[in-house]
Scaffold this motif. Structure first.
Motif, PDB file in Angstrom:
ATOM      1  N   VAL A  41       0.808  -1.157   0.063  1.00  0.00           N
ATOM      2  CA  VAL A  41       0.083   0.052  -0.162  1.00  0.00           C
ATOM      3  C   VAL A  41       0.813   1.196  -0.007  1.00  0.00           C
ATOM      4  N   ALA A  42       0.768   1.948  -1.142  1.00  0.00           N
ATOM      5  CA  ALA A  42       1.707   3.194  -1.272  1.00  0.00           C
ATOM      6  C   ALA A  42       1.043   4.453  -1.336  1.00  0.00           C
ATOM      7  N   SER A  43       1.712   5.504  -1.484  1.00  0.00           N
ATOM      8  CA  SER A  43       1.361   6.863  -1.466  1.00  0.00           C
ATOM      9  C   SER A  43       2.397   7.604  -1.971  1.00  0.00           C
ATOM     10  N   GLY A  44       2.363   8.700  -2.526  1.00  0.00           N
ATOM     11  CA  GLY A  44       3.327   9.592  -2.942  1.00  0.00           C
ATOM     12  C   GLY A  44       3.874  10.355  -2.057  1.00  0.00           C
ATOM     13  N   LYS A  45       3.133  10.882  -1.210  1.00  0.00           N
ATOM     14  CA  LYS A  45       3.143  11.946  -0.106  1.00  0.00           C
ATOM     15  C   LYS A  45       2.548  11.488   1.428  1.00  0.00           C
ATOM     16  N   GLY A  46       3.064  11.898   2.168  1.00  0.00           N
ATOM     17  CA  GLY A  46       2.442  11.612   3.757  1.00  0.00           C
ATOM     18  C   GLY A  46       1.147  12.387   3.785  1.00  0.00           C
ATOM     19  N   LEU A  55      11.477  -3.912  -1.522  1.00  0.00           N
ATOM     20  CA  LEU A  55      10.646  -5.053  -1.468  1.00  0.00           C
ATOM     21  C   LEU A  55      10.411  -5.379  -2.923  1.00  0.00           C
ATOM     22  N   ALA A  56      10.416  -4.846  -3.925  1.00  0.00           N
ATOM     23  CA  ALA A  56      10.335  -5.126  -5.485  1.00  0.00           C
ATOM     24  C   ALA A  56      11.289  -6.195  -5.644  1.00  0.00           C
ATOM     25  N   GLN A  57      12.634  -5.925  -5.014  1.00  0.00           N
ATOM     26  CA  GLN A  57      13.832  -6.851  -5.366  1.00  0.00           C
ATOM     27  C   GLN A  57      13.360  -8.231  -4.391  1.00  0.00           C
ATOM     28  N   THR A  58      13.010  -8.054  -3.348  1.00  0.00           N
ATOM     29  CA  THR A  58      12.667  -9.224  -2.375  1.00  0.00           C
ATOM     30  C   THR A  58      11.544 -10.053  -2.692  1.00  0.00           C
ATOM     31  N   LEU A  59      10.279  -9.269  -3.357  1.00  0.00           N
ATOM     32  CA  LEU A  59       9.056  -9.935  -3.391  1.00  0.00           C
ATOM     33  C   LEU A  59       8.710  -9.635  -4.744  1.00  0.00           C
ATOM     34  N   PRO A  60       9.191 -10.376  -5.809  1.00  0.00           N
ATOM     35  CA  PRO A  60       8.666  -9.782  -7.230  1.00  0.00           C
ATOM     36  C   PRO A  60       7.566  -9.995  -7.649  1.00  0.00           C
ATOM     37  N   GLN A  61       6.839 -10.763  -6.808  1.00  0.00           N
ATOM     38  CA  GLN A  61       5.388 -11.137  -7.094  1.00  0.00           C
ATOM     39  C   GLN A  61       4.468 -10.125  -6.521  1.00  0.00           C
ATOM     40  N   ALA A  62       4.747  -9.336  -5.819  1.00  0.00           N
ATOM     41  CA  ALA A  62       4.005  -8.201  -5.158  1.00  0.00           C
ATOM     42  C   ALA A  62       3.277  -7.431  -5.999  1.00  0.00           C
ATOM     43  N   HIS A  63       1.891  -6.787  -5.531  1.00  0.00           N
ATOM     44  CA  HIS A  63       1.232  -5.867  -6.315  1.00  0.00           C
ATOM     45  C   HIS A  63       1.116  -4.471  -5.401  1.00  0.00           C
ATOM     46  N   MET A  64       0.553  -3.598  -6.127  1.00  0.00           N
ATOM     47  CA  MET A  64       0.420  -2.148  -5.398  1.00  0.00           C
ATOM     48  C   MET A  64      -0.793  -1.697  -5.427  1.00  0.00           C
ATOM     49  N   VAL A  65      -1.230  -1.151  -4.385  1.00  0.00           N
ATOM     50  CA  VAL A  65      -2.504  -0.183  -4.294  1.00  0.00           C
ATOM     51  C   VAL A  65      -1.865   1.234  -3.890  1.00  0.00           C
ATOM     52  N   VAL A  66      -2.397   2.075  -4.842  1.00  0.00           N
ATOM     53  CA  VAL A  66      -2.072   3.551  -4.384  1.00  0.00           C
ATOM     54  C   VAL A  66      -2.837   4.432  -3.750  1.00  0.00           C
ATOM     55  N   VAL A  67      -2.671   5.186  -2.535  1.00  0.00           N
ATOM     56  CA  VAL A  67      -3.520   5.898  -1.822  1.00  0.00           C
ATOM     57  C   VAL A  67      -3.580   7.373  -2.307  1.00  0.00           C
ATOM     58  N   VAL A  97       0.042  -2.319 -10.701  1.00  0.00           N
ATOM     59  CA  VAL A  97      -0.862  -1.482  -9.566  1.00  0.00           C
ATOM     60  C   VAL A  97      -2.187  -2.325 -10.014  1.00  0.00           C
ATOM     61  N   LEU A  98      -2.698  -2.440  -8.839  1.00  0.00           N
ATOM     62  CA  LEU A  98      -4.333  -3.068  -8.756  1.00  0.00           C
ATOM     63  C   LEU A  98      -5.217  -2.193  -8.803  1.00  0.00           C
ATOM     64  N   GLY A  99      -4.782  -0.965  -8.254  1.00  0.00           N
ATOM     65  CA  GLY A  99      -6.000   0.264  -8.215  1.00  0.00           C
ATOM     66  C   GLY A  99      -5.519   1.373  -7.389  1.00  0.00           C
ATOM     67  N   ILE A 100      -6.608   2.219  -7.378  1.00  0.00           N
ATOM     68  CA  ILE A 100      -6.461   3.678  -6.533  1.00  0.00           C
ATOM     69  C   ILE A 100      -7.531   3.525  -5.623  1.00  0.00           C
ATOM     70  N   VAL A 101      -7.007   3.957  -4.254  1.00  0.00           N
ATOM     71  CA  VAL A 101      -8.028   4.325  -3.272  1.00  0.00           C
ATOM     72  C   VAL A 101      -7.903   5.772  -3.052  1.00  0.00           C
ATOM     73  N   GLU A 102      -9.243   6.420  -3.079  1.00  0.00           N
ATOM     74  CA  GLU A 102      -9.165   7.969  -2.889  1.00  0.00           C
ATOM     75  C   GLU A 102      -9.613   8.147  -1.464  1.00  0.00           C
ATOM     76  N   ASN A 103      -8.954   8.817  -0.607  1.00  0.00           N
ATOM     77  CA  ASN A 103      -9.242   8.967   0.603  1.00  0.00           C
ATOM     78  C   ASN A 103      -9.723  10.191   1.076  1.00  0.00           C
ATOM     79  N   MET A 104     -10.499  10.619   2.149  1.00  0.00           N
ATOM     80  CA  MET A 104     -11.028  11.903   2.493  1.00  0.00           C
ATOM     81  C   MET A 104     -11.735  12.469   1.225  1.00  0.00           C
TER      82      MET A 104
END
Length: 365
Positions: free
Chosen positions: A119-124, A241-253, A278-285
């Motif tokens: 679960v990722a985001s560009g900023k805090g 994480l990308a190097q250690t878990l190459p089968q991982a997927h991402m969600v962007v918040v 990237v599996l998809g986007i979650v818009e918060n707030m």
């Protein structure tokens, strides 16, 4: 009254699991001896370590299970501690017959049944950790077995949001994650003297910490989904994480406003460069509703999550409204999905969780 047999006792004890290792105490060779006399069953069980925090739970589980056996008039349980050789044998069982650290986590291999979602985001400040915790709870409530790695080492918050504290059990360098409501969790916050302690590390130590959380924590071989809460931005941790878990997927918040969307787009581009889908986007707030039936107020603008999803060619998984109960629950260690299950925010989290499972089905079996 028929005399209960040793075989019946051992078969019954197969139903008793070590609460941290999630396996039968019989299969883990934790039952050292069984004696039966005049309907009284005496069991000697071995704990993995002397200071086992769940020794009372294990003892009570043994007693309760055996008392249900026909012919049992009484139960006596004594608890000992494994020898070094016995612990090594147990660790070998947990690692599939290997004592090598590289074999500790089943999801390190492409054949792993565990789905890994970062679960990722560009900023805090966009609520990434809040989304991670509530998604984990929603997925657990749907019946999936869930783990969380708090990879935001400098800004860890998962322990507080879940109401978890304490130190993990360590069995000969194998770390057992803490657990809350069936969710297994590992965070640097469990290893510090208090949550106010600053973590001041350079890249190599950060890399080692993340690989330790992945490879040296016993997550078990039955997890359906492992959620990883990333730090904001595109630094060392996502690359590790990308190097250690190459089968991982991402969600962007993201939040709706253009400034957040533009930065979140960079996180998605980083995923693209390291071949992480990237599996998809979650818009918060997304909006605020002052009272039921009142018109929504779009405090941070409107439509940013959808625009980002369209730019990336991925679905918008959901829009989470602003709700003071989300903040209150995070501070109290009780996610809104648990405390206010019928609220619009909780329903939105459940919707995102369901769409995630649709996008990345569990490998049942």
């Amino acid at each position: 009254m028929d005399q209960v047999s040793r075989e019946q006792v051992l078969q019954a004890l197969r139903d008793v699991q070590d609460p941290e290792l999630h396996k039968s105490i019989v299969d883990l060779d934790m039952v050292k001896d069984v004696r039966i006399r005049d309907g009284v069953v005496s069991v000697e069980a071995l704990l993995t370590i002397g200071g086992c925090p769940l020794r009372d739970t294990i003892q009570l589980s043994i007693e309760e299970r055996l008392r249900r056996l026909p012919g049992v008039r009484g139960v006596q349980v004594s608890l000992g501690v494994m020898s070094d050789a016995q612990r090594q044998a147990l660790i070998g069982k947990l690692r599939g017959g290997s004592t090598s650290p590289q074999q500790r986590s089943a999801f390190l291999t492409p054949e792993s049944p565990t789905r890994v979602i970062v679960v990722a985001s560009g900023k805090g400040g966009v609520g990434k950790s809040t989304v991670t915790v509530n998604l984990a709870v929603a997925m657990r409530q749907a019946g999936w077995r869930i783990g969380i790695i708090d990879a935001d080492v400098y800004g860890f918050s998962i322990p507080r949001m879940l109401g978890l504290d304490g130190q993990p059990t360590v069995i000969d360098q194998m770390i057992i994650p803490l657990e809350k409501d069936g969710i297994r969790v590992m965070s640097i916050g469990f290893l510090l003297p208090d949550e106010g302690e600053a973590v001041i590390w350079r890249g190599p130590i950060l890399h080692k910490t993340i690989t330790t959380f992945i490879g040296e924590v016993h997550w078990g071989d039955d997890l359906d989904y492992l959620l990883i809460d990333l730090p904001p931005g595109t630094g060392d941790v996502p690359i590790t994480l990308a190097q250690t878990l190459p089968q991982a997927h991402m969600v962007v918040v993201t939040t709706p406003q253009p400034a957040a969307v533009n930065v979140a787009r960079r996180a998605a581009r980083m995923a693209e460069k390291v071949n992480m889908e990237v599996l998809g986007i979650v818009e918060n707030m997304s909006w605020f509703q002052a009272a039921p039936g009142a018109p929504p107020v779009y405090i941070f603008g409107r439509g940013g999550g959808l625009r980002l999803a369209e730019l990336l060619g991925v679905p918008l998984l959901g829009e989470i409204p602003l709700d003071p109960a989300i903040r209150e629950g995070s501070d109290a260690g009780e996610p809104i999905v648990t405390t206010h299950p019928d609220s619009p925010a909780a329903r939105a989290f459940h919707q995102v969780a369901a769409r995630l499972v649709e996008r990345l089905p569990a490998r049942v079996g």
